[in-house]
Scaffold this active site. Structure first.
Site, PDB file in Angstrom:
ATOM      1  N   SER A  10       0.936  -1.347  -0.068  1.00  0.00           N
ATOM      2  CA  SER A  10      -0.041   0.015  -0.083  1.00  0.00           C
ATOM      3  C   SER A  10       0.801   1.175  -0.064  1.00  0.00           C
ATOM      4  O   SER A  10       1.771   1.405   1.018  1.00  0.00           O
ATOM      5  CB  SER A  10      -0.872   0.101   1.345  1.00  0.00           C
ATOM      6  OG  SER A  10      -1.588   1.322   1.265  1.00  0.00           O
ATOM      7  N   HIS A  35      -1.650  -1.342  -3.987  1.00  0.00           N
ATOM      8  CA  HIS A  35      -2.811  -0.899  -3.430  1.00  0.00           C
ATOM      9  C   HIS A  35      -2.676   0.666  -3.160  1.00  0.00           C
ATOM     10  O   HIS A  35      -1.751   1.291  -2.585  1.00  0.00           O
ATOM     11  CB  HIS A  35      -2.792  -1.500  -2.220  1.00  0.00           C
ATOM     12  CG  HIS A  35      -3.940  -1.530  -1.509  1.00  0.00           C
ATOM     13  ND1 HIS A  35      -5.460  -2.131  -1.751  1.00  0.00           N
ATOM     14  CD2 HIS A  35      -4.193  -0.339  -0.367  1.00  0.00           C
ATOM     15  CE1 HIS A  35      -6.140  -1.832  -0.969  1.00  0.00           C
ATOM     16  NE2 HIS A  35      -5.694  -0.829  -0.286  1.00  0.00           N
ATOM     17  N   ASP A  37      -4.552   3.800  -1.723  1.00  0.00           N
ATOM     18  CA  ASP A  37      -5.827   4.252  -0.929  1.00  0.00           C
ATOM     19  C   ASP A  37      -6.299   5.876  -0.984  1.00  0.00           C
ATOM     20  O   ASP A  37      -5.510   6.687  -0.852  1.00  0.00           O
ATOM     21  CB  ASP A  37      -5.322   4.264   0.680  1.00  0.00           C
ATOM     22  CG  ASP A  37      -5.084   2.885   1.011  1.00  0.00           C
ATOM     23  OD1 ASP A  37      -6.112   1.894   0.847  1.00  0.00           O
ATOM     24  OD2 ASP A  37      -3.965   2.216   1.369  1.00  0.00           O
ATOM     25  N   MET A  39      -8.835   8.659  -0.031  1.00  0.00           N
ATOM     26  CA  MET A  39      -9.714   8.897   1.154  1.00  0.00           C
ATOM     27  C   MET A  39     -10.098  10.515   0.812  1.00  0.00           C
ATOM     28  O   MET A  39      -9.348  11.268   0.362  1.00  0.00           O
ATOM     29  CB  MET A  39      -8.986   8.921   2.344  1.00  0.00           C
ATOM     30  CG  MET A  39      -8.274   7.546   2.499  1.00  0.00           C
ATOM     31  SD  MET A  39      -7.434   7.482   4.081  1.00  0.00           S
ATOM     32  CE  MET A  39      -6.456   5.769   4.066  1.00  0.00           C
ATOM     33  N   HIS A  70      -8.390   1.432  -3.893  1.00  0.00           N
ATOM     34  CA  HIS A  70      -9.557   1.253  -2.686  1.00  0.00           C
ATOM     35  C   HIS A  70      -9.874   2.665  -2.238  1.00  0.00           C
ATOM     36  O   HIS A  70      -9.196   3.597  -1.831  1.00  0.00           O
ATOM     37  CB  HIS A  70      -8.572   0.712  -1.493  1.00  0.00           C
ATOM     38  CG  HIS A  70      -9.279   0.466  -0.259  1.00  0.00           C
ATOM     39  ND1 HIS A  70      -8.726   0.376   1.147  1.00  0.00           N
ATOM     40  CD2 HIS A  70     -10.828   0.520   0.051  1.00  0.00           C
ATOM     41  CE1 HIS A  70      -9.796   0.375   1.910  1.00  0.00           C
ATOM     42  NE2 HIS A  70     -10.698   0.398   1.234  1.00  0.00           N
ATOM     43  N   MET A  72     -12.130   4.923  -0.429  1.00  0.00           N
ATOM     44  CA  MET A  72     -12.582   5.266   0.901  1.00  0.00           C
ATOM     45  C   MET A  72     -13.215   6.680   0.819  1.00  0.00           C
ATOM     46  O   MET A  72     -12.956   7.738   1.219  1.00  0.00           O
ATOM     47  CB  MET A  72     -11.510   5.212   2.108  1.00  0.00           C
ATOM     48  CG  MET A  72     -11.259   3.715   2.350  1.00  0.00           C
ATOM     49  SD  MET A  72      -9.579   3.664   3.330  1.00  0.00           S
ATOM     50  CE  MET A  72      -8.554   3.679   1.930  1.00  0.00           C
ATOM     51  N   MET A 139     -11.914  -5.537   5.688  1.00  0.00           N
ATOM     52  CA  MET A 139     -10.861  -4.475   6.265  1.00  0.00           C
ATOM     53  C   MET A 139     -10.709  -5.241   7.810  1.00  0.00           C
ATOM     54  O   MET A 139     -11.629  -5.797   8.512  1.00  0.00           O
ATOM     55  CB  MET A 139     -11.943  -3.444   6.585  1.00  0.00           C
ATOM     56  CG  MET A 139     -11.731  -2.370   5.314  1.00  0.00           C
ATOM     57  SD  MET A 139     -10.361  -1.838   4.559  1.00  0.00           S
ATOM     58  CE  MET A 139      -9.538  -1.348   5.888  1.00  0.00           C
ATOM     59  N   ASP A 174      -6.886  -5.994   4.665  1.00  0.00           N
ATOM     60  CA  ASP A 174      -6.453  -4.989   4.511  1.00  0.00           C
ATOM     61  C   ASP A 174      -6.307  -4.144   6.037  1.00  0.00           C
ATOM     62  O   ASP A 174      -7.456  -3.817   6.453  1.00  0.00           O
ATOM     63  CB  ASP A 174      -7.047  -3.680   3.538  1.00  0.00           C
ATOM     64  CG  ASP A 174      -6.544  -2.411   3.249  1.00  0.00           C
ATOM     65  OD1 ASP A 174      -5.368  -2.215   3.934  1.00  0.00           O
ATOM     66  OD2 ASP A 174      -7.107  -1.671   2.659  1.00  0.00           O
ATOM     67  N   GLY A 196       0.977  -1.887   4.091  1.00  0.00           N
ATOM     68  CA  GLY A 196       1.666  -0.619   4.158  1.00  0.00           C
ATOM     69  C   GLY A 196       2.732  -0.524   4.879  1.00  0.00           C
ATOM     70  O   GLY A 196       3.895  -0.439   4.493  1.00  0.00           O
TER      71      GLY A 196
HETATM   72  C1  DX5 Z   1      -6.277   1.792   5.890  1.00  0.00           C
HETATM   73  C2  DX5 Z   1      -5.872   1.603   4.358  1.00  0.00           C
HETATM   74  C3  DX5 Z   1      -4.879   0.532   4.241  1.00  0.00           C
HETATM   75  C4  DX5 Z   1      -3.558   1.062   4.810  1.00  0.00           C
HETATM   76  C5  DX5 Z   1      -2.879  -0.305   5.608  1.00  0.00           C
HETATM   77  O1  DX5 Z   1      -7.598   2.568   5.898  1.00  0.00           O
HETATM   78  O2  DX5 Z   1      -7.090   0.970   3.433  1.00  0.00           O
HETATM   79  O3  DX5 Z   1      -4.695   0.222   2.947  1.00  0.00           O
HETATM   80  O4  DX5 Z   1      -2.612   1.398   3.895  1.00  0.00           O
HETATM   81  O5  DX5 Z   1      -1.801   0.183   6.200  1.00  0.00           O
HETATM   82  P1  DX5 Z   1      -1.107  -0.801   7.286  1.00  0.00           P
HETATM   83  O6  DX5 Z   1      -0.532  -2.029   6.462  1.00  0.00           O
HETATM   84  O7  DX5 Z   1      -0.046  -0.001   7.718  1.00  0.00           O
HETATM   85  O8  DX5 Z   1      -2.070  -1.460   8.265  1.00  0.00           O
HETATM   86 ZN    ZN Z   2      -6.527   0.096   1.579  1.00  0.00          ZN
END
Ligand code: DX5
Ligand code: ZN
Length: 231
Positions: A10, A35, A37, A39, A70, A72, A139, A174, A196
């Site tokens: 990620s 990946h 993310d 937001m 992804h 969000m 999640m 994730d 990530g």
């Molecule tokens: C969180 C994201 C993840 C995030 C995971 O909302 O959807 O993809 O990057 O991060 P780690 O692997 O550090 O938990």
């Molecule tokens: Zn994610």
């Protein structure tokens, strides 16, 4: 195995000033699924990036990179075409983000990408109302931030989501994924492992990628080195 399986680094935890080279580093270690993310400051408090960054990565990366976006964001169906046009290969939307999940999945496919459906940890697995997603995202933390601890007991949710999804649907986890939790999620049936901070927060991201891939039982890159991912 499909192009939507394996360990997906990620970029949320990468150094955004040298994003392409950080991704190239993990791709050299075998990563193919990247990946991203997104937001919006509404569905989750933070704001990250939009289609421009996805497009920039698409241009900078080799064709075998599979961009796993992804979303969000609220009302994702209003934005999926922009992300597909930018080069997203898979677009995952949250069931909590729209009353029109079925429509959103159709919009993603019409735009030319595969469609994933994500569920927050507090959402009943029954919310996976339609079974024909190309990927189900379980999640394993609450969305919004990297570096949170894996929610204990998520493995049981993985099993229950696999029962509800169409046979063979990749199930992605994730949040809080590292070599230890990747192993227990793989044992529960997960096929796709987002990581990530465990990768880009490590001193050697390539080595961290390999350790997680090994623990998850997906050490071999897909597709093989130098070959593009099939559509
Ligand atoms: C969180 C994201 C993840 C995030 C995971 O909302 O959807 O993809 O990057 O991060 P780690 O692997 O550090 O938990
Ligand atoms: Zn994610």
């Amino acid at each position: 195995m499909s192009r939507l399986t394996g360990v997906a680094p990620s970029i949320l935890s990468a150094d955004f000033a040298r994003l392409a080279s950080q991704v190239e580093e993990v791709m050299a270690a075998g990563a193919r699924l990247i990946h991203c993310d997104v937001m919006d400051g509404h569905f989750v408090p933070p704001i990250t990036f939009g289609p421009m960054v996805v497009g920039a990565l698409r241009e900078a990366l080799p064709p075998e990179a599979v961009l796993d976006v992804h979303l969000m964001i609220e009302r994702p169906e209003r934005h999926v075409a922009d992300f597909a046009r930018a080069g997203a290969d898979n677009i995952t939307i949250h069931v909590e983000a729209t009353p029109h999940v079925h429509h959103a999945v159709n919009a993603v496919r019409e735009a030319g990408a595969t469609a994933g459906i994500a569920l927050n940890p507090g959402t009943a697995v029954e919310a996976l109302g339609i079974a024909d997603a190309d990927l189900v995202l379980c999640m394993t933390v609450n969305p919004g931030w990297g570096g949170q601890p894996f929610i204990a007991g998520s493995e049981e949710r993985i099993r229950r989501l696999i029962e509800r999804a169409a046979p063979g649907t990749p199930v992605e986890v994730d949040g809080g994924i590292d070599a230890r939790t990747a192993g227990s999620c793989a044992a529960a049936g997960a096929t796709t492992f987002v990581a990530g901070s465990a990768i880009f927060g490590a001193a050697d991201p390539a080595e961290a990628y390999r350790a997680i891939a090994e623990a998850a039982g997906c050490g071999q890159p897909y597709p093989p080195e130098g070959q593009p991912a099939p559509n």
